[in-house]
Design a protein around this motif. Sequence first.
Motif, PDB file in Angstrom:
ATOM      1  N   ASP A 113       0.827  -1.205   0.000  1.00  0.00           N
ATOM      2  CA  ASP A 113       0.000   0.000   0.000  1.00  0.00           C
ATOM      3  C   ASP A 113       0.859   1.251   0.000  1.00  0.00           C
ATOM      4  O   ASP A 113       1.919   1.296   0.621  1.00  0.00           O
ATOM      5  CB  ASP A 113      -0.917   0.026   1.225  1.00  0.00           C
ATOM      6  N   LEU A 114       0.353   2.273  -0.686  1.00  0.00           N
ATOM      7  CA  LEU A 114       1.013   3.567  -0.718  1.00  0.00           C
ATOM      8  C   LEU A 114      -0.016   4.657  -0.510  1.00  0.00           C
ATOM      9  O   LEU A 114      -1.211   4.439  -0.692  1.00  0.00           O
ATOM     10  CB  LEU A 114       1.748   3.764  -2.054  1.00  0.00           C
ATOM     11  N   ALA A 115       0.460   5.825  -0.131  1.00  0.00           N
ATOM     12  CA  ALA A 115      -0.390   7.009  -0.030  1.00  0.00           C
ATOM     13  C   ALA A 115       0.157   8.055  -0.979  1.00  0.00           C
ATOM     14  O   ALA A 115       1.373   8.247  -1.074  1.00  0.00           O
ATOM     15  CB  ALA A 115      -0.411   7.543   1.398  1.00  0.00           C
ATOM     16  N   ASP A 116      -0.749   8.725  -1.700  1.00  0.00           N
ATOM     17  CA  ASP A 116      -0.324   9.816  -2.570  1.00  0.00           C
ATOM     18  C   ASP A 116      -0.032  11.043  -1.705  1.00  0.00           C
ATOM     19  O   ASP A 116      -0.185  10.989  -0.475  1.00  0.00           O
ATOM     20  CB  ASP A 116      -1.350  10.059  -3.685  1.00  0.00           C
ATOM     21  N   PRO A 117       0.406  12.161  -2.270  1.00  0.00           N
ATOM     22  CA  PRO A 117       0.753  13.331  -1.442  1.00  0.00           C
ATOM     23  C   PRO A 117      -0.401  13.858  -0.591  1.00  0.00           C
ATOM     24  O   PRO A 117      -0.173  14.545   0.399  1.00  0.00           O
ATOM     25  CB  PRO A 117       1.198  14.369  -2.481  1.00  0.00           C
TER      26      PRO A 117
END
Length: 135
Positions: A113-117
């Motif tokens: 999982d990643l988070a955008d800015p």
Amino acid sequence: MPRMIFVNLPVADLPASRRFYAALGFENNPLFSDETAACMVWSEAIHVMLLTRDRWRTFTDRPIPPSTSSEVSLAISLDDRAAVDAMLAAAAANGGTADINPAQDLGFMYGRDLADPDGHVWGPVWMDQSALPDG
């Protein structure tokens, strides 16, 4: 018209968000982009509309969640494990946050999982459907 999905996301910095999504492999559709919105295309069926907060507020009066909350997690399929890892590396190198949750490796399925800015959560995943366990 074929069935499609348009994910609308409020963003604090449209140019930075546009660069971020381009670094992940999305392509900009200039026909639906201007100084208040950017249409970022993942596939023929999946488009992400990045909207300035002022533009977002023309759609709803509901508050924009802070970047530390998760209103939704969007899973996106990739061709292999290396592509999942590459997307996380691109996210981290372009203003996002990699591995906001523990990686999931079930052998036949691999996801991170990643988070955008702006804190929007994406879950790139690879799955070998031929290796799915029975039952």
